[in-house]
Write an enzyme that holds these catalytic residues in place. Sequence first.
Site, PDB file in Angstrom:
ATOM      1  N   GLY A   1       1.139  -1.245   0.071  1.00  0.00           N
ATOM      2  CA  GLY A   1       0.049   0.022   0.048  1.00  0.00           C
ATOM      3  C   GLY A   1       0.904   1.072   0.136  1.00  0.00           C
ATOM      4  O   GLY A   1       1.986   1.378   0.677  1.00  0.00           O
TER       5      GLY A   1
ATOM      6  N   ARG B   1       0.764  -4.716  -6.091  1.00  0.00           N
ATOM      7  CA  ARG B   1       0.981  -6.102  -5.363  1.00  0.00           C
ATOM      8  C   ARG B   1       1.139  -7.175  -6.444  1.00  0.00           C
ATOM      9  O   ARG B   1       0.555  -7.137  -7.683  1.00  0.00           O
ATOM     10  CB  ARG B   1      -0.246  -6.561  -4.558  1.00  0.00           C
ATOM     11  CG  ARG B   1      -0.292  -5.447  -3.198  1.00  0.00           C
ATOM     12  CD  ARG B   1      -1.507  -5.774  -2.316  1.00  0.00           C
ATOM     13  NE  ARG B   1      -1.967  -4.629  -1.747  1.00  0.00           N
ATOM     14  CZ  ARG B   1      -1.497  -4.171  -0.543  1.00  0.00           C
ATOM     15  NH1 ARG B   1      -0.724  -5.000   0.078  1.00  0.00           N
ATOM     16  NH2 ARG B   1      -2.022  -3.047   0.077  1.00  0.00           N
TER      17      ARG B   1
ATOM     18  N   ASP C   1       5.756  -4.896   6.205  1.00  0.00           N
ATOM     19  CA  ASP C   1       6.104  -6.080   6.433  1.00  0.00           C
ATOM     20  C   ASP C   1       5.993  -7.475   5.458  1.00  0.00           C
ATOM     21  O   ASP C   1       6.958  -7.779   5.375  1.00  0.00           O
ATOM     22  CB  ASP C   1       5.384  -6.696   7.704  1.00  0.00           C
ATOM     23  CG  ASP C   1       4.005  -6.890   7.713  1.00  0.00           C
ATOM     24  OD1 ASP C   1       3.306  -6.109   6.845  1.00  0.00           O
ATOM     25  OD2 ASP C   1       3.340  -7.641   8.355  1.00  0.00           O
TER      26      ASP C   1
ATOM     27  N   THR D   1       4.580   2.408   5.738  1.00  0.00           N
ATOM     28  CA  THR D   1       3.196   1.905   5.799  1.00  0.00           C
ATOM     29  C   THR D   1       2.453   2.937   6.789  1.00  0.00           C
ATOM     30  O   THR D   1       2.855   3.237   7.676  1.00  0.00           O
ATOM     31  CB  THR D   1       3.126   0.334   6.323  1.00  0.00           C
ATOM     32  OG1 THR D   1       1.698   0.382   6.591  1.00  0.00           O
ATOM     33  CG2 THR D   1       4.199   0.145   6.960  1.00  0.00           C
TER      34      THR D   1
ATOM     35  N   ASP E   1       0.550   1.936   8.844  1.00  0.00           N
ATOM     36  CA  ASP E   1      -0.056   1.213  10.116  1.00  0.00           C
ATOM     37  C   ASP E   1       0.787   1.479  11.126  1.00  0.00           C
ATOM     38  O   ASP E   1       0.391   1.001  12.321  1.00  0.00           O
ATOM     39  CB  ASP E   1      -0.287   0.063   9.616  1.00  0.00           C
ATOM     40  CG  ASP E   1      -1.499  -0.378   8.714  1.00  0.00           C
ATOM     41  OD1 ASP E   1      -2.398   0.450   8.895  1.00  0.00           O
ATOM     42  OD2 ASP E   1      -1.312  -1.402   7.784  1.00  0.00           O
TER      43      ASP E   1
ATOM     44  N   ASP F   1       2.943  -0.703  12.660  1.00  0.00           N
ATOM     45  CA  ASP F   1       2.876  -2.016  13.254  1.00  0.00           C
ATOM     46  C   ASP F   1       3.863  -2.782  12.860  1.00  0.00           C
ATOM     47  O   ASP F   1       3.774  -4.052  13.127  1.00  0.00           O
ATOM     48  CB  ASP F   1       1.277  -2.424  12.813  1.00  0.00           C
ATOM     49  CG  ASP F   1       1.228  -2.853  11.404  1.00  0.00           C
ATOM     50  OD1 ASP F   1       1.945  -2.392  10.559  1.00  0.00           O
ATOM     51  OD2 ASP F   1       0.185  -3.560  10.855  1.00  0.00           O
TER      52      ASP F   1
ATOM     53  N   ARG G   1      -5.687  -3.161  10.200  1.00  0.00           N
ATOM     54  CA  ARG G   1      -6.351  -4.441  10.088  1.00  0.00           C
ATOM     55  C   ARG G   1      -6.146  -5.182  11.221  1.00  0.00           C
ATOM     56  O   ARG G   1      -6.856  -5.981  11.723  1.00  0.00           O
ATOM     57  CB  ARG G   1      -6.201  -5.145   8.803  1.00  0.00           C
ATOM     58  CG  ARG G   1      -7.434  -5.227   7.754  1.00  0.00           C
ATOM     59  CD  ARG G   1      -7.052  -5.879   6.399  1.00  0.00           C
ATOM     60  NE  ARG G   1      -7.170  -4.608   5.598  1.00  0.00           N
ATOM     61  CZ  ARG G   1      -6.600  -4.499   4.112  1.00  0.00           C
ATOM     62  NH1 ARG G   1      -6.154  -5.467   3.846  1.00  0.00           N
ATOM     63  NH2 ARG G   1      -6.805  -3.613   3.558  1.00  0.00           N
TER      64      ARG G   1
END
Lengths: 328, 328, 328, 328
Positions: free
Chosen positions: A17, A78, A109, A132, A134, A136, A178
């Site tokens: 993304g 992707r 990741d 990213t 996120d 995370d 997510r």
Amino acid sequence: MGNRSEDKRVAILASGGDSPGMNAAIRAFVRSALWENYQVFGIQNGYEGLLENEIRELSSRDMGMIINQGGTMLGTARSAEFQTPAGLQKAAANLNAAKIDALCVVGGDGSFRGLLALSEFYKGQVVGIPGTIDNDIPGTEYTIGFDTAVQTAVEAIDKLRDTALSHGRVFFVEVMGRKSGQIALSVGLASGAEDVVIPEEKTDADVVAKRLLDGRKKGKRFGIVVVAEGDDSGGAFKLAETVQQKVGFNIRVSVLGHIQRGGSPTSHDRVWGSRMGEAAVRFLKNRMTGVFTAMRGGHIIPAYLIEATVGVRAVEPEMVQLVRIMGS
Amino acid sequence: MGNRSEDKRVAILASGGDSPGMNAAIRAFVRSALWENYQVFGIQNGYEGLLENEIRELSSRDMGMIINQGGTMLGTARSAEFQTPAGLQKAAANLNAAKIDALCVVGGDGSFRGLLALSEFYKGQVVGIPGTIDNDIPGTEYTIGFDTAVQTAVEAIDKLRDTALSHGRVFFVEVMGRKSGQIALSVGLASGAEDVVIPEEKTDADVVAKRLLDGRKKGKRFGIVVVAEGDDSGGAFKLAETVQQKVGFNIRVSVLGHIQRGGSPTSHDRVWGSRMGEAAVRFLKNRMTGVFTAMRGGHIIPAYLIEATVGVRAVEPEMVQLVRIMGS
Amino acid sequence: MGNRSEDKRVAILASGGDSPGMNAAIRAFVRSALWENYQVFGIQNGYEGLLENEIRELSSRDMGMIINQGGTMLGTARSAEFQTPAGLQKAAANLNAAKIDALCVVGGDGSFRGLLALSEFYKGQVVGIPGTIDNDIPGTEYTIGFDTAVQTAVEAIDKLRDTALSHGRVFFVEVMGRKSGQIALSVGLASGAEDVVIPEEKTDADVVAKRLLDGRKKGKRFGIVVVAEGDDSGGAFKLAETVQQKVGFNIRVSVLGHIQRGGSPTSHDRVWGSRMGEAAVRFLKNRMTGVFTAMRGGHIIPAYLIEATVGVRAVEPEMVQLVRIMGS
Amino acid sequence: MGNRSEDKRVAILASGGDSPGMNAAIRAFVRSALWENYQVFGIQNGYEGLLENEIRELSSRDMGMIINQGGTMLGTARSAEFQTPAGLQKAAANLNAAKIDALCVVGGDGSFRGLLALSEFYKGQVVGIPGTIDNDIPGTEYTIGFDTAVQTAVEAIDKLRDTALSHGRVFFVEVMGRKSGQIALSVGLASGAEDVVIPEEKTDADVVAKRLLDGRKKGKRFGIVVVAEGDDSGGAFKLAETVQQKVGFNIRVSVLGHIQRGGSPTSHDRVWGSRMGEAAVRFLKNRMTGVFTAMRGGHIIPAYLIEATVGVRAVEPEMVQLVRIMGS
């Protein structure tokens, strides 16, 4: 110019993304590499573009006027083919054919996992830059794009609060995340939300309902509950439906969606994107491989890519507690 | 101070959906009325608040620091009771009891209909200020809040375009407008959308699909289609599902939702909100009643409330044509 | 596509100070002209570029991703040489050599004067699009860029108000407008300023001081005075110095400067820039010349260029009065 | 609610220049303290207000709707009287009279110096929260307000770049920072500036001129140079005048000024303001005094106030180098 001890050909691609600040990282990587007298190449559209040989040389001029642009000027995609042994082999062959000595990948990741897999076939240096929204990824306190995504969501909720206040309404706002509640927690704290629900905690609709009813009793005429998209409740719409029946008043839902990925990056993402892009070149110059630009203790250090690929970075319990106290 | 020929007691309320710039209108109404030496009252939470006698005197100081705030400082609500004869009678009685000589209502066509109904029981002067993000009220070229709502949606699509471009994606973006395509058309034109679908036109999924495929052929890697929420296709999700099958690639959907109602009003809404607020007082001073502050030919004139309550303002065919040419 | 009755070669340039929305106008001109099957050319860097033959063909793709960009993608410049008879002759010769049938100029009154002068040597059609942040061109209610400039200034003052309030300070804020108070008035009204001083009125420092002192007496702890740069007081710094001595407290000064020219255009400037760009092509198609796209009564009509070159558009006395009442 | 082991009365004030995010810190301090069952008081207008006994109890409700507001809801001021022994004694007496057990001060190094001086007379606990846009306090990696100030400046330069590009101009932009180049460096890096001049380095106009001329040679038609207000060159106007003569083309100047202090705080400042506010209460609960909430290695720890009062936090040489490489 810098110390030009070597004649290297380095390439960079963005994968997964897109996230705001990727352009700052790419720009800093390219200009720092040129400063070292490397030849620099950009690979369009991620690993897919690598398979299709979409490789072109980049100059300092190509990096003009991109630092303030969202998304990534290299495009991203992707690729299913890339994840097969044949795909990895083809990708490595393309890099070798183009005489690329080192590859830098900006992504999350999953992209790092791809880079590790590729490095079994490709023998050049590989480095990662965590990009990213996120935030995370294990092993780094920061991933480029997080600050902009949080800021965008907070600005949206600032607008919702106007209408929530005018009408005395409660809004459930779904933000990205997510597997992780990082975005939700920061958004919830910064937007003064009444509550936040995240994938890391089991969500109990009764508890959410009770908090809202307690707020009403204290005279709160409106409220905001931030819901991470990956929450076990099933997301904002489902949770709102359940809670609505318990509290007995209407709850509006707003799903912020893809706007969180775009937009001109904040200065924070531009600064740290730039610093990580520069660090990636430094790592390459120092003959490192299999590492990424990790932030630890506020500094950028080389960390092993493998660290970033195991699990999800945990949220701080203090943040969860703080959001709850602030919203009470 | 102004000419103080009369001793009037005037009140103002906001009704229906809140819209940015309502505060500017309220502020201008209050300060202009005070300038005329009137006593000014604010009614909280719309017609519902009127039924509950939530009436309080307003001073110039109460109007400080609100011009840049979204929503409405008076609150707003929808009331079922008000629409009954008993409700209208009670509302009139409350106004009479408070010795209110004139009532100003900021709101949309529904609120104006309510005001007309009330005026059969309440014998004071009544004036309206068109405040709704939809800009769909017949008889006026502008309603307060439209510019901010369009601006908010355009800024959101500017962000989406970053990610659409990075990934080569098509987005269907749903904007507000249940009965009218005014918002969708302006948003589509200003955001450089490939297409716009609106309630005023029969939407043909084949035509939408063909436009997207034509764009691909010309080399467009991404695209934005703006969908009015009230479009006969059933909204962005439904339309995207249908079109997706025809074009053979994924379409992402973003529903902008309530953020369009909030946010600090644009300067345009602050200026015209202020001018309409002032005009409403001027109309009252000139002993008018049953009128609203309509914009015609760029000027604010008194128009009959009844004009605003029949049908929906038509979109300009030139705008529709222009959006299509620009997106082709 | 449209009716392709003719084979025309049309060119467009931007001239004078850049203003946000020029790109929307250029994009709409180009795409509307292509729709008519015209060949379209862009002239880089205004009249200067015309003298240097910086002419290139433009395609629909060249117009991608510019509607949200500030400034102008064609560049702009001021040229002394152009204003000489020799310069005008050379410019005309260059247009003829490139077989340009019609020239469209986006700019202010000075640019329109240049276009009129050129039209004595160049026999193709000429049309103008009013693009300047000042909104001071006679004969049109709107010039592209004004809304963005006002919005930018208002957002800046919203920030200043935070710090003015925290510290109990008075700020004099200088906004653009050398000959006209249009920007200052709209900014003053929309930002809730205590006072506005403009070139159209003789500024009396005693009156400004008195208003501030009256405000203090009423309990206002802070204040904003908007000063047009062309005010006869000599600008914000000079006026603040004089007023400071009269009121006996410190006054801070902020000169907003060039940020008012830039920035992503508001939706309003994008919409009206697009509509004017399209109208310019329509005028050319209808064989008009010597006209510009003027807004009157909210509609775009062809007005003679000569109208735009005489004097400065007057401010509305009602606006001046309204700003004063609101700030009192 | 929390562990209520004690019955404390705590007070908070803001001092020195206001900075965005102070409200988040105040809100978190108040709500965390209430959670601990403390009684909480706010002191209006800094040390000046303390001298005048402007002390009032604060409730959780008072903290509603402030997290997104710039400035500080408590007001701030500078006081000459406070800095005298008599002033300090009076301040201490007022705190004692109100039975305040602990005082928290949000502000910069000057405010911390005041707090240390006060603590020689006042025997309650004292804690500081670093709130200043300058980020130049020794002993902490972050001060609340810095991120918003940088973001505001970067957004302004994004606008300037539009007009710089359209006209092929060079701008010198002065940003805040009297003793420190922290803001200038981050702004320069994030805005893609060609050069940055800061108080920490001797500025050589010849070097600045050479960089601009080198840029021209490489084809750069425009440029941005960020100037810290405290630079030894005397600021943007003076430096531009000198450099202009050396380069032979016009340089425009923009002084961003006070807008950098205001504006809705970024999510970053809201989050870290909140965390520091909460930490301050935790320190008080843990019976600490004479400390402030310092960020080190990304964590908030208690550091001695005295550390913050010696000198100015140094800039990172890597940042300086990076900005130069990026701008070359």
